[in-house]
Each structure stands twice: as structure tokens, then as C-alpha cells.
Motif scaffolding. Structure first.
Motif, PDB file in Angstrom:
ATOM      1  N   LEU A   1       0.786  -0.748  -0.069  1.00 27.22           N
ATOM      2  CA  LEU A   1      -0.094   0.401  -0.057  1.00 27.22           C
ATOM      3  C   LEU A   1       1.395   0.933  -0.104  1.00 27.22           C
ATOM      4  CD1 LEU A   1      -2.481  -1.188   2.520  1.00 27.22           C
ATOM      5  CD2 LEU A   1      -3.088  -0.610   0.276  1.00 27.22           C
ATOM      6  N   TYR A   2       1.728   1.143   1.153  1.00 27.86           N
ATOM      7  CA  TYR A   2       2.985   2.470   0.837  1.00 27.86           C
ATOM      8  C   TYR A   2       2.973   2.684  -0.420  1.00 27.86           C
ATOM      9  CZ  TYR A   2       6.703   5.079   1.863  1.00 27.86           C
ATOM     10  OH  TYR A   2       7.681   6.344   1.156  1.00 27.86           O
ATOM     11  N   ALA A   3       3.997   1.302  -1.248  1.00 28.38           N
ATOM     12  CA  ALA A   3       4.297   1.632  -2.131  1.00 28.38           C
ATOM     13  C   ALA A   3       3.858   2.638  -3.760  1.00 28.38           C
ATOM     14  CB  ALA A   3       5.478  -0.260  -2.182  1.00 28.38           C
ATOM     15  N   LEU A   4       2.467   1.804  -3.368  1.00 34.18           N
ATOM     16  CA  LEU A   4       1.325   1.469  -4.825  1.00 34.18           C
ATOM     17  C   LEU A   4       1.263   2.941  -4.758  1.00 34.18           C
ATOM     18  CD1 LEU A   4      -0.108  -1.727  -5.006  1.00 34.18           C
ATOM     19  CD2 LEU A   4       1.451  -0.831  -6.503  1.00 34.18           C
ATOM     20  N   PHE A   5       0.999   3.524  -3.008  1.00 24.83           N
ATOM     21  CA  PHE A   5      -0.025   5.245  -3.476  1.00 24.83           C
ATOM     22  C   PHE A   5       0.479   5.886  -2.565  1.00 24.83           C
ATOM     23  CE2 PHE A   5      -3.134   7.748  -1.596  1.00 24.83           C
ATOM     24  CZ  PHE A   5      -3.694   8.677  -3.151  1.00 24.83           C
ATOM     25  N   PHE A   6       0.369   5.457  -0.679  1.00 27.81           N
ATOM     26  CA  PHE A   6       0.840   6.510   0.240  1.00 27.81           C
ATOM     27  C   PHE A   6       2.824   7.517  -0.081  1.00 27.81           C
ATOM     28  CE2 PHE A   6      -2.878   4.634   1.626  1.00 27.81           C
ATOM     29  CZ  PHE A   6      -3.688   6.146   1.945  1.00 27.81           C
TER      30      PHE A   6
ATOM     31  N   ALA B   1      -3.043   3.777  -9.561  1.00 31.66           N
ATOM     32  CA  ALA B   1      -2.673   2.544  -8.154  1.00 31.66           C
ATOM     33  C   ALA B   1      -3.637   1.282  -7.510  1.00 31.66           C
ATOM     34  CB  ALA B   1      -2.473   3.544  -6.699  1.00 31.66           C
ATOM     35  N   LEU B   2      -4.774   2.632  -8.001  1.00 29.66           N
ATOM     36  CA  LEU B   2      -5.777   1.778  -7.628  1.00 29.66           C
ATOM     37  C   LEU B   2      -5.672   0.501  -8.120  1.00 29.66           C
ATOM     38  CD1 LEU B   2      -8.593   1.415  -5.921  1.00 29.66           C
ATOM     39  CD2 LEU B   2      -9.362   2.093  -7.380  1.00 29.66           C
ATOM     40  N   GLY B   3      -5.795   0.777  -9.563  1.00 35.82           N
ATOM     41  CA  GLY B   3      -5.758  -0.671 -11.052  1.00 35.82           C
ATOM     42  C   GLY B   3      -4.835  -1.124 -11.120  1.00 35.82           C
ATOM     43  N   ILE B   4      -3.464  -0.564 -10.574  1.00 35.60           N
ATOM     44  CA  ILE B   4      -1.432  -1.664 -10.982  1.00 35.60           C
ATOM     45  C   ILE B   4      -2.343  -2.272  -9.079  1.00 35.60           C
ATOM     46  CG2 ILE B   4       0.459  -1.623 -10.014  1.00 35.60           C
ATOM     47  CD1 ILE B   4       0.703   0.808 -12.011  1.00 35.60           C
ATOM     48  N   GLY B   5      -2.699  -2.081  -8.201  1.00 31.28           N
ATOM     49  CA  GLY B   5      -3.024  -2.419  -7.141  1.00 31.28           C
ATOM     50  C   GLY B   5      -3.849  -3.345  -6.942  1.00 31.28           C
ATOM     51  N   GLY B   6      -5.328  -3.373  -7.227  1.00 36.05           N
ATOM     52  CA  GLY B   6      -5.899  -4.626  -7.495  1.00 36.05           C
ATOM     53  C   GLY B   6      -4.873  -6.029  -8.571  1.00 36.05           C
ATOM     54  N   ILE B   7      -4.808  -5.622  -9.537  1.00 35.16           N
ATOM     55  CA  ILE B   7      -3.834  -6.802 -10.150  1.00 35.16           C
ATOM     56  C   ILE B   7      -2.923  -7.252  -9.333  1.00 35.16           C
ATOM     57  CG2 ILE B   7      -1.952  -7.044 -12.098  1.00 35.16           C
ATOM     58  CD1 ILE B   7      -4.059  -4.760 -13.800  1.00 35.16           C
ATOM     59  N   LEU B   8      -2.206  -6.175  -8.565  1.00 34.78           N
ATOM     60  CA  LEU B   8      -0.904  -7.076  -7.685  1.00 34.78           C
ATOM     61  C   LEU B   8      -1.261  -7.759  -6.843  1.00 34.78           C
ATOM     62  CD1 LEU B   8       1.870  -4.444  -8.119  1.00 34.78           C
ATOM     63  CD2 LEU B   8       2.129  -6.496  -8.797  1.00 34.78           C
ATOM     64  N   PHE B   9      -2.276  -7.139  -5.981  1.00 38.56           N
ATOM     65  CA  PHE B   9      -3.429  -8.118  -4.520  1.00 38.56           C
ATOM     66  C   PHE B   9      -3.039  -9.500  -5.531  1.00 38.56           C
ATOM     67  CE2 PHE B   9      -1.709  -4.275  -2.445  1.00 38.56           C
ATOM     68  CZ  PHE B   9      -1.979  -4.250  -1.213  1.00 38.56           C
ATOM     69  N   TYR B  10      -3.834  -8.795  -6.844  1.00 37.00           N
ATOM     70  CA  TYR B  10      -4.385 -10.101  -6.522  1.00 37.00           C
ATOM     71  C   TYR B  10      -3.590 -11.758  -7.255  1.00 37.00           C
ATOM     72  CZ  TYR B  10      -6.599 -14.321  -9.217  1.00 37.00           C
ATOM     73  OH  TYR B  10      -7.486 -15.531  -9.355  1.00 37.00           O
ATOM     74  N   SER B  11      -2.738 -11.006  -7.618  1.00 40.80           N
ATOM     75  CA  SER B  11      -1.365 -11.773  -8.413  1.00 40.80           C
ATOM     76  C   SER B  11      -0.613 -12.237  -6.862  1.00 40.80           C
ATOM     77  CB  SER B  11      -0.826 -11.207  -9.572  1.00 40.80           C
ATOM     78  OG  SER B  11       0.140 -10.053  -9.026  1.00 40.80           O
ATOM     79  N   LEU B  12      -0.373 -11.166  -6.189  1.00 41.65           N
ATOM     80  CA  LEU B  12       0.196 -11.763  -4.741  1.00 41.65           C
ATOM     81  C   LEU B  12      -0.176 -12.178  -4.030  1.00 41.65           C
ATOM     82  CD1 LEU B  12       3.393  -8.568  -5.156  1.00 41.65           C
ATOM     83  CD2 LEU B  12       3.658 -10.973  -5.776  1.00 41.65           C
ATOM     84  N   PHE B  13      -1.254 -11.694  -3.414  1.00 42.21           N
ATOM     85  CA  PHE B  13      -1.623 -12.104  -1.806  1.00 42.21           C
ATOM     86  C   PHE B  13      -3.322 -12.820  -2.271  1.00 42.21           C
ATOM     87  CE2 PHE B  13       0.412  -7.893  -1.920  1.00 42.21           C
ATOM     88  CZ  PHE B  13       1.177  -8.178  -0.714  1.00 42.21           C
ATOM     89  N   HIS B  14      -3.658 -13.004  -3.856  1.00 44.49           N
ATOM     90  CA  HIS B  14      -4.573 -13.922  -3.969  1.00 44.49           C
ATOM     91  C   HIS B  14      -5.967 -12.912  -3.542  1.00 44.49           C
ATOM     92  CE1 HIS B  14      -1.806 -16.441  -5.624  1.00 44.49           C
ATOM     93  NE2 HIS B  14      -1.483 -16.790  -4.648  1.00 44.49           N
ATOM     94  N   ILE B  15      -5.748 -11.742  -3.062  1.00 45.37           N
ATOM     95  CA  ILE B  15      -7.301 -10.736  -2.853  1.00 45.37           C
ATOM     96  C   ILE B  15      -7.753 -10.657  -3.876  1.00 45.37           C
ATOM     97  CG2 ILE B  15      -7.683  -8.799  -1.012  1.00 45.37           C
ATOM     98  CD1 ILE B  15      -5.407  -9.544  -0.657  1.00 45.37           C
ATOM     99  N   ASN B  16      -9.268 -11.122  -4.624  1.00 42.25           N
ATOM    100  CA  ASN B  16      -9.629 -10.078  -5.614  1.00 42.25           C
ATOM    101  C   ASN B  16     -10.278  -9.381  -5.396  1.00 42.25           C
ATOM    102  OD1 ASN B  16     -10.927  -9.577  -7.923  1.00 42.25           O
ATOM    103  ND2 ASN B  16     -11.388 -11.632  -8.825  1.00 42.25           N
ATOM    104  N   ILE B  17     -10.529  -7.850  -5.519  1.00 42.09           N
ATOM    105  CA  ILE B  17     -11.198  -6.460  -5.133  1.00 42.09           C
ATOM    106  C   ILE B  17     -12.380  -6.876  -5.673  1.00 42.09           C
ATOM    107  CG2 ILE B  17      -9.381  -5.928  -4.486  1.00 42.09           C
ATOM    108  CD1 ILE B  17     -10.312  -3.591  -6.947  1.00 42.09           C
ATOM    109  N   LEU B  18     -12.689  -7.436  -6.883  1.00 41.72           N
ATOM    110  CA  LEU B  18     -14.025  -7.384  -7.336  1.00 41.72           C
ATOM    111  C   LEU B  18     -14.828  -8.476  -6.649  1.00 41.72           C
ATOM    112  CD1 LEU B  18     -13.112  -7.544 -11.164  1.00 41.72           C
ATOM    113  CD2 LEU B  18     -13.689  -5.988  -9.918  1.00 41.72           C
TER     114      LEU B  18
END
Length: 169
Positions: free
Chosen positions: A78-83, A113-130
Motif C-alpha cells: 500500500l505504501y509503495a503503490l500509493f502513499f 494506483a488502484l488498478g495496478i494495486g488490484g492486479i498486484l494484490f490479486y497476483s501476490l496475495f490472491h485478493i480479488n477486489i471484484l
């Protein structure tokens, strides 16, 4: 102390404090957003006290150190992607003469940041915001509102810092 040493010290202190705040965010989960906001404020302070080069270098150093030292990699992401980089974008956007261009640049940065974060969170942490329990058509406007409030609070924090700093000088 010469100018270069002062600049390195300010950036280094902010970098260290950012890592400490991310570690605290790991253990005090309810305040993760507040700790990341304070990290963004510290990056803004580096911009005010030194310059863009030291702020960008401090951001990269913070990401590298936090990746090694912070147990919760989602907080680091979260820090790296946005804050971490948002204060740099804020400075760039707010130097534009038009408020429309300023907010357009900020909103484009936020959505990237939101779009890239969604993709990275899904690929790294298996969190699908959809697939969250909140429908995306409710989540997206809520995130935009939170972003605008965060931007306003960051501006207030910067003004508070400048007022206190100018009183001391």
C-alpha cells in the motif's frame, strides 16, 4: 552542518520513521490507514525541507527497507503503490494553474494506483477486489471520496507543519 549532510539526515530520519510506522501498522491493525497517511505526510515534509530528489530517494529507500523489515507485506505494498509517491504527484499537480488539471492529475494517479494495486494484490496475495462483499459500484465511489478526504487532510497537515515551522524560525 553543511547543506548536503542536513538533507541526507532529514531524508534518512523520515525513511526510518516511515518504516517504524509501517511496523506499527502491522501490529495495530485498526490504524493502518492513519500510519500510512503519516508516512505520506513525512514524504511531503522531505519535499518541503529538501527537494524532490531527496523525497524520491527516500521513497525508494523506505520501500526497500520496509520490504526487508516490515512483517506485513500488504502494508508495504500500500505504501509503495500509493502513499509513498502520492506527495510527489500532489506537488506536481498543485503547481498547475488550473484546479481542473490539478484534480485530473490527482485522480488519474489515484486510479492508476488502484488498478495496478488490484492486479498486484490479486497476483501476490490472491485478493480479488471484484469478489468482495461490497459491490464494485459502491466501493469505487467510496474510495474516491476517501481519496479526496485524504488529499484535503494531507494539505491541512502540510499547512499545520509550515505554520509550526515558521513560528520556530
Amino acid at each position: 552542518m553543511n547543506e548536503k549532510s542536513r538533507n541526507i539526515a532529514i531524508a534518512g530520519l523520515a525513511c526510518g520513521l516511515n518504516v517504524v510506522m509501517m511496523v506499527l501498522a502491522t501490529y495495530i491493525r485498526v490504524n493502518t490507514g492513519a500510519f500510512l497517511f503519516l508516512c505520506a505526510l513525512l514524504t511531503a515534509i522531505i519535499l518541503l525541507e529538501v527537494n524532490v530528489k531527496y523525497a524520491a530517494t527516500g521513497f525508494v529507500a523506505t520501500v526497500l527497507l520496509a520490504t526487508l523489515l516490515v512483517p506485513d507485506k500488504q502494508t508495504v505494498a500500500l505504501y509503495a503503490l500509493f502513499f509513498g509517491w502520492y506527495p510527489l504527484l500532489k506537488l506536481f499537480a498543485e503547481t498547475r494553474k488550473s484546479r481542473w488539471i490539478e484534480w485530473l492529475a490527482k485522480l488519474i494517479g489515484f486510479h492508476l494506483a488502484l488498478g495496478i494495486g488490484g492486479i498486484l494484490f490479486y497476483s501476490l496475495f490472491h485478493i480479488n477486489i471484484l469478489t468482495l462483499q461490497i459491490p464494485i459500484w459502491l466501493l469505487w465511489p467510496a474510495l474516491v471520496i476517501v481519496f479526496v478526504l485524504m488529499d484535503i487532510l494531507l494539505s491541512l497537515g502540510i499547512h499545520f507543519y509550515l505554520r509550526k515551522r515558521n513560528k520556530q524560525r
